[in-house]
Enzyme design. Structure first.
Site, short mmCIF file in Angstrom:
data_model
loop_
_atom_site.label_atom_id
_atom_site.label_comp_id
_atom_site.label_asym_id
_atom_site.label_seq_id
_atom_site.Cartn_x
_atom_site.Cartn_y
_atom_site.Cartn_z
CG PHE A 9 -1.72 -1.26 1.34
CD1 PHE A 9 -2.73 -0.44 0.93
CD2 PHE A 9 -1.53 -2.15 2.20
CE1 PHE A 9 -3.83 -1.87 0.94
CE2 PHE A 9 -3.24 -3.62 1.77
CZ PHE A 9 -3.49 -3.27 1.60
CG ASP A 10 0.36 6.03 -1.04
OD1 ASP A 10 1.69 6.25 -1.10
OD2 ASP A 10 -0.14 7.01 -1.60
#
Length: 217
Positions: A9-10
């Site tokens: 994930f960012d």
């Protein structure tokens, strides 16, 4: 989509509501200075951030240096004198930082998405263009750190998204091959196009369109 072994994930504006936290922090900071804050001023704060922050990612400024440059551009918009020393600029920015940190919050769908990934037996990573200390502090503060196996920052890696090495190194840290990894983030260039170019599967989180993280895991 083929089965994956890990999801990356960012952080900012994906798991962590950076834009909301920054806006609330800015409004609180400016109000604390006894000054009015308009939507136009808020918009300009983000324009300045987007203009200056890449200079730190490129190694042209230190992390603290980009903060100082942001103030040099923003304070005149408040009709305030720009301090003459770095120490004075740092003290001013600390006022904003206190408000920003007080408003840190995860998106409501962030923990459920991480729990779905964990329940599916996936390794979980975070790949973020940010400072190691601050990004880890965010994850701790918003209660997500316990769900993350690996946190890779541009500072710790020495490269930033969309450099292919950034994605390759987070995959190495997770112990998986790029072809076995799903990347999810809000930035089309950094989190989707760059990830796909490095051999990962990637999905774009379009929050303005009403999309949620749990739809993508």
């Amino acid at each position: 989509m083929a089965p994956v072994r890990a999801v990356v994930f960012d952080l900012d504006d994906t798991l962590f509501d950076h834009s909301g936290s920054a806006e609330r922090g800015l409004r609180g900071w400016v109000a604390g200075l006894g000054l009015p804050v308009t939507d136009e001023l808020v918009a300009e704060w983000f324009v300045i951030e987007e203009r200056v922050y890449p200079a730190w990612l490129a190694g042209e400024l230190t992390h603290q240096g980009q903060r100082r440059e942001r103030l040099r551009a923003f304070l005149p918009l408040l009709e305030l004198e720009v301090p003459g020393t770095d120490a004075e600029l740092d003290e001013v920015f600390d006022g904003y930082l206190r408000q920003y940190r007080a408003n840190w919050v995860a998106y409501p769908d962030a923990r459920p998405a991480l729990e779905v990934a964990r329940g599916n037996g996936l390794r979980i990573g975070v790949l973020t263009n940010g400072s190691t200390k601050q990004q880890n502090a965010k994850l701790e503060s918003i209660g997500l750190a316990d769900q993350i196996d690996v946190v890779c920052t541009s500072e710790s890696l020495g490269v930033s998204k969309p450099d292919p090495l950034a994605y390759q190194r987070v995959c190495e840290a997770l112990g998986v091959e790029p072809m076995d990894v799903l990347m999810i983030g809000d930035n089309l260039e950094n989190d989707v196009q760059g990830a796909r170019a490095a051999g990962l599967t990637a999905r774009h989180l379009d929050r303005p369109a009403g999309m949620t993280l749990t739809e993508l895991v």
